[in-house]
Design a protein around this motif. Structure first.
Motif, PDB file in Angstrom:
ATOM      1  N   ASP A  50       7.967  15.681  25.828  1.00  0.00           N
ATOM      2  CA  ASP A  50       8.734  15.164  24.688  1.00  0.00           C
ATOM      3  C   ASP A  50       9.581  16.233  24.023  1.00  0.00           C
ATOM      4  O   ASP A  50      10.659  15.954  23.483  1.00  0.00           O
ATOM      5  CB  ASP A  50       7.797  14.551  23.639  1.00  0.00           C
ATOM      6  N   ILE A  51       9.106  17.479  24.044  1.00  0.00           N
ATOM      7  CA  ILE A  51       9.802  18.536  23.311  1.00  0.00           C
ATOM      8  C   ILE A  51      11.098  18.956  24.001  1.00  0.00           C
ATOM      9  O   ILE A  51      11.977  19.557  23.378  1.00  0.00           O
ATOM     10  CB  ILE A  51       8.880  19.760  23.104  1.00  0.00           C
ATOM     11  N   LEU A  52      11.255  18.619  25.267  1.00  0.00           N
ATOM     12  CA  LEU A  52      12.469  18.990  25.987  1.00  0.00           C
ATOM     13  C   LEU A  52      13.702  18.382  25.330  1.00  0.00           C
ATOM     14  O   LEU A  52      14.747  19.020  25.227  1.00  0.00           O
ATOM     15  CB  LEU A  52      12.371  18.552  27.452  1.00  0.00           C
ATOM     16  N   ALA A  53      13.580  17.126  24.897  1.00  0.00           N
ATOM     17  CA  ALA A  53      14.696  16.475  24.203  1.00  0.00           C
ATOM     18  C   ALA A  53      14.602  16.643  22.700  1.00  0.00           C
ATOM     19  O   ALA A  53      15.619  16.684  22.005  1.00  0.00           O
ATOM     20  CB  ALA A  53      14.720  14.983  24.561  1.00  0.00           C
ATOM     21  N   LYS A  54      13.378  16.753  22.193  1.00  0.00           N
ATOM     22  CA  LYS A  54      13.163  16.843  20.751  1.00  0.00           C
ATOM     23  C   LYS A  54      13.635  18.183  20.185  1.00  0.00           C
ATOM     24  O   LYS A  54      14.178  18.247  19.083  1.00  0.00           O
ATOM     25  CB  LYS A  54      11.673  16.645  20.466  1.00  0.00           C
ATOM     26  N   ALA A  55      13.419  19.263  20.942  1.00  0.00           N
ATOM     27  CA  ALA A  55      13.763  20.600  20.446  1.00  0.00           C
ATOM     28  C   ALA A  55      14.251  21.476  21.597  1.00  0.00           C
ATOM     29  O   ALA A  55      13.590  22.446  21.983  1.00  0.00           O
ATOM     30  CB  ALA A  55      12.555  21.231  19.768  1.00  0.00           C
ATOM     31  N   PRO A  56      15.409  21.168  22.181  1.00  0.00           N
ATOM     32  CA  PRO A  56      15.890  21.950  23.328  1.00  0.00           C
ATOM     33  C   PRO A  56      16.152  23.412  22.990  1.00  0.00           C
ATOM     34  O   PRO A  56      16.022  24.281  23.853  1.00  0.00           O
ATOM     35  CB  PRO A  56      17.181  21.227  23.729  1.00  0.00           C
TER      36      PRO A  56
ATOM     37  N   LYS B 297      14.172  17.495  11.305  1.00  0.00           N
ATOM     38  CA  LYS B 297      13.556  17.957  12.547  1.00  0.00           C
ATOM     39  C   LYS B 297      12.062  17.698  12.500  1.00  0.00           C
ATOM     40  O   LYS B 297      11.412  17.944  11.495  1.00  0.00           O
ATOM     41  CB  LYS B 297      13.838  19.449  12.750  1.00  0.00           C
ATOM     42  N   GLY B 298      11.531  17.209  13.614  1.00  0.00           N
ATOM     43  CA  GLY B 298      10.116  16.882  13.681  1.00  0.00           C
ATOM     44  C   GLY B 298       9.249  18.119  13.782  1.00  0.00           C
ATOM     45  O   GLY B 298       9.686  19.184  14.238  1.00  0.00           O
TER      46      GLY B 298
ATOM     47  N   GLU C 210      11.477  29.798  10.799  1.00  0.00           N
ATOM     48  CA  GLU C 210      12.484  30.552  10.041  1.00  0.00           C
ATOM     49  C   GLU C 210      13.800  30.700  10.789  1.00  0.00           C
ATOM     50  O   GLU C 210      14.853  30.857  10.171  1.00  0.00           O
ATOM     51  CB  GLU C 210      11.930  31.936   9.669  1.00  0.00           C
ATOM     52  N   GLY C 211      13.759  30.630  12.132  1.00  0.00           N
ATOM     53  CA  GLY C 211      14.981  30.777  12.904  1.00  0.00           C
ATOM     54  C   GLY C 211      15.659  29.470  13.241  1.00  0.00           C
ATOM     55  O   GLY C 211      16.886  29.376  13.244  1.00  0.00           O
ATOM     56  N   TYR C 212      14.858  28.427  13.507  1.00  0.00           N
ATOM     57  CA  TYR C 212      15.424  27.175  13.987  1.00  0.00           C
ATOM     58  C   TYR C 212      15.196  25.992  13.049  1.00  0.00           C
ATOM     59  O   TYR C 212      15.695  24.900  13.307  1.00  0.00           O
ATOM     60  CB  TYR C 212      14.866  26.850  15.376  1.00  0.00           C
ATOM     61  N   GLY C 213      14.417  26.190  11.990  1.00  0.00           N
ATOM     62  CA  GLY C 213      14.286  25.165  10.970  1.00  0.00           C
ATOM     63  C   GLY C 213      13.359  24.017  11.280  1.00  0.00           C
ATOM     64  O   GLY C 213      13.418  22.971  10.626  1.00  0.00           O
ATOM     65  N   TYR C 214      12.473  24.170  12.269  1.00  0.00           N
ATOM     66  CA  TYR C 214      11.490  23.123  12.558  1.00  0.00           C
ATOM     67  C   TYR C 214      10.191  23.412  11.811  1.00  0.00           C
ATOM     68  O   TYR C 214       9.709  24.552  11.831  1.00  0.00           O
ATOM     69  CB  TYR C 214      11.156  23.077  14.051  1.00  0.00           C
ATOM     70  N   PRO C 215       9.576  22.425  11.174  1.00  0.00           N
ATOM     71  CA  PRO C 215       8.219  22.615  10.652  1.00  0.00           C
ATOM     72  C   PRO C 215       7.263  22.839  11.830  1.00  0.00           C
ATOM     73  O   PRO C 215       7.505  22.341  12.937  1.00  0.00           O
ATOM     74  CB  PRO C 215       7.906  21.291   9.940  1.00  0.00           C
TER      75      PRO C 215
END
Length: 410
Positions: free
Chosen positions: A330-336, A101-102, A127-132
Motif C-alpha cells: 500500500d505504501i508504494l502509492a501512498k508515499a512514493p 498525508k496518512g 520532519e522531511g516529508y511531512g507524514y505522521p
C-alpha cells in the motif's frame, strides 16, 4: 402597308449572326468548361498528436454550360473526404494529489539496531516529508504477520534466512515488498562464548565439545539438571525455533538446557553480567547486537551452511544473514517519496557500530538520544538519501531540537 427598312448595316449584321448562331445550336453539342473552385477546409482536431493525417475537405466541381442565346447554367458537385484523427493515449507520471498525508506505521522490533533505525527513519519521514508516523512494538513473528496484513507499513530489519519460509510465502502472495538492504550482511550463532573462556579451555572450540562432560559442566547451573545452560533467542523471534532445531540436529538435547529470555535487554544483561565477572557463558549472539560490538567473543565451530541442511535438519551453521527493508504494498502509492528514500538507505554495520560505541560511552542514552546524535553528526550521509527540500526541513528541525510526534515514550 409600310415596311420599316433597317438603315444601319451593323444592325443587319447582328441579326444575321443571331440567325447563324441559332443554326449552329441546333446542329452541335454545347461547349462545357470545367473549373475547380476550392472551398475553405474545415477540420476538427481531437488531440494534437502524431497521427495519420485525415482532413475534411469540401471541393466544388463547377460545370458551366454555355448555350448561345441563353443564360449560363452552373452545375455544382460537392465532394467530401473525411479522415478521423486518432489520438494516442500517453501515460504520464504525476505527483500525488495534495491533501492530508496518512500515518506511516513502523514495526518497532525489540532490539536496539532496529529501533535506532526506526527513530532515524521516523525523523526523516516526519520532519522531511511531512507524514505522521507511529510504531507497533513487538517481536519478529507477530510483527511480520502485522506487516503482511497492513497493520504496519515499514519493517527496517527482515532477517534471512531466519524468516525464509514466511518471507517467501508472503512475497509470493504479494503481501510484502523489499525496497533494499539494511545493515548488510551479518553473522549469527547460538553457540558463542567469551574469548577469555576459550583461552582457559583452548580445546573447547566446536559444538560437539558440548557433549564432553568436562565442558558441559562449565555451563551447568542448579536449574539445568546437569546440562549446559544455553541462552538462546528471545521468545517470539524467528531464531527461537531455528536454534531449537539446531540443538536437536546436533544431537545436543541431552546435553544442553535452553533458556529463552523475555526480551533483548534481558539477553544482553545476562551476557554483560557474566562477562563482568569473567564467568562461563554460552548462548546466541549476532554481529550487530550491542555486546557483540563491544565485547570480545568467539563462535564455536559448526558444519558449514548448505541449503539441503538448512531446509531439513538445520544441523549446520547459520548462513550470514541478509537483512532487508520491507514495506507493505500500500505504501508504494501512498508515499512514493518515502519509498524512494528507503531505497537510498545506507545504514550499514560500520555505521551502526559507531552508534553502539556512542551509546556504550554515554551510559543511560536511549535510542532517541542515539538517533538525534547520529542525525546531527552525519548530515553528509543522510542528506544523500533525501531531496534537497527534505534535507533543509530536517536540518531546521534538528536546529530547533524538534522531537517527532511519532516517537514512542521511553
Amino acid at each position: 402597308m409600310k415596311v420599316q427598312i433597317l438603315k444601319k448595316p451593323l444592325v443587319l449584321m447582328a441579326a444575321l449572326l443571331v440567325i447563324a448562331a441559332l443554326a449552329v445550336a441546333c446542329s452541335s453539342e454545347p461547349t462545357i468548361v470545367e473549373k475547380e473552385v476550392p472551398v475553405e477546409i474545415i477540420k476538427e482536431v481531437v488531440v494534437e498528436v502524431e497521427k495519420e493525417v485525415v482532413v475534411e475537405v469540401e471541393k466544388e466541381v463547377v460545370r458551366e454550360v454555355m448555350v448561345p442565346g441563353e443564360t449560363v447554367v452552373v452545375e455544382k458537385e460537392v465532394q467530401k473526404v473525411i479522415e478521423i484523427e486518432k489520438p494516442i493515449v500517453v501515460e504520464v507520471e504525476v505527483a500525488p494529489p495534495p491533501g492530508p498525508k496518512g500515518t506511516i506505521v513502523f514495526s518497532d522490533l525489540n532490539w536496539a539496531s532496529a529501533q535506532v533505525q526506526n527513530r532515524i527513519a521516523q525523523y526523516i519521514v516526519e520532519e522531511g516529508y511531512g507524514y505522521p508516523t507511529d510504531v507497533v512494538f513487538g517481536s519478529t513473528l507477530p510483527l511480520f504477520q502485522g506487516l503482511r496484513r497492513g497493520d504496519s507499513h515499514v519493517t527496517m530489519e527482515i532477517w534471512l534466512p531466519n524468516q525464509d519460509e514466511a518471507w517467501m510465502e508472503a512475497q509470493s502472495m504479494g503481501e510484502v515488498v523489499s525496497v533494499g538492504e539494511s545493515l548488510g550482511k551479518d553473522w549469527q550463532s547460538a553457540f558463542v562464548i567469551p574469548t577469555y573462556l576459550q583461552q582457559q579451555y583452548p580445546d573447547l572450540d566446536s559444538v560437539d565439545d558440548l557433549k564432553d562432560d568436562q565442558y558441559k559442566m562449565l555451563f551447568e547451573t542448579a536449574e539445568t539438571g546437569g546440562k549446559a545452560r544455553l541462552v538462546s533467542c528471545v521468545i517470539g523471534w524467528a531464531c527461537e525455533e531455528v536454534n531449537a532445531a539446531q540443538i536437536t540436529g546436533y544431537g545436543l538435547d541431552d546435553h544442553v538446557h535452553i533458556v529463552n529470555p523475555g526480551d533483548g535487554a534481558a539477553a544482553n544483561a545476562d551476557l554483560y553480567g557474566a562477562y563482568e565477572k569473567q564467568e562461563p557463558w554460552l548462548g546466541y549472539q549476532w554481529g550487530t547486537n550491542d555486546p557483540a560490538l563491544v565485547l570480545d567473543l568467539v563462535r564455536l565451530e559448526e558444519p558449514a551452511y548448505t541449503d539441503e541442511c538448512w531446509f531439513t535438519t538445520k544441523a549446520c551453521a547459520y548462513e550470514d544473514a541478509t537483512i532487508l527493508i520491507a514495506v507493505h504494498p500500500d505504501i508504494l502509492a501512498k508515499a512514493p517519496d518515502v519509498v524512494q528514500m528507503l531505497r537510498a538507505w545506507d545504514f550499514n554495520i560500520g555505521v551502526y557500530k559507531e552508534v553502539a560505541a556512542w551509546m556504550a560511552d554515554n551510559e543511560g542514552a536511549t535510542t532517541h538520544d542515539a538517533a538525534l546524535w547520529w542525525l546531527n553528526s552525519n548530515q553528509g550521509m543522510w542528506s544523500d538519501w533525501v531531496t534537497g527540500e527534505a534535507a533543509a526541513s530536517i536540518n531546521a528541525a534538528l536546529s530547533s531540537n524538534k522531537i517527532p510526534d511519532g516517537w514512542p515514550d521511553e
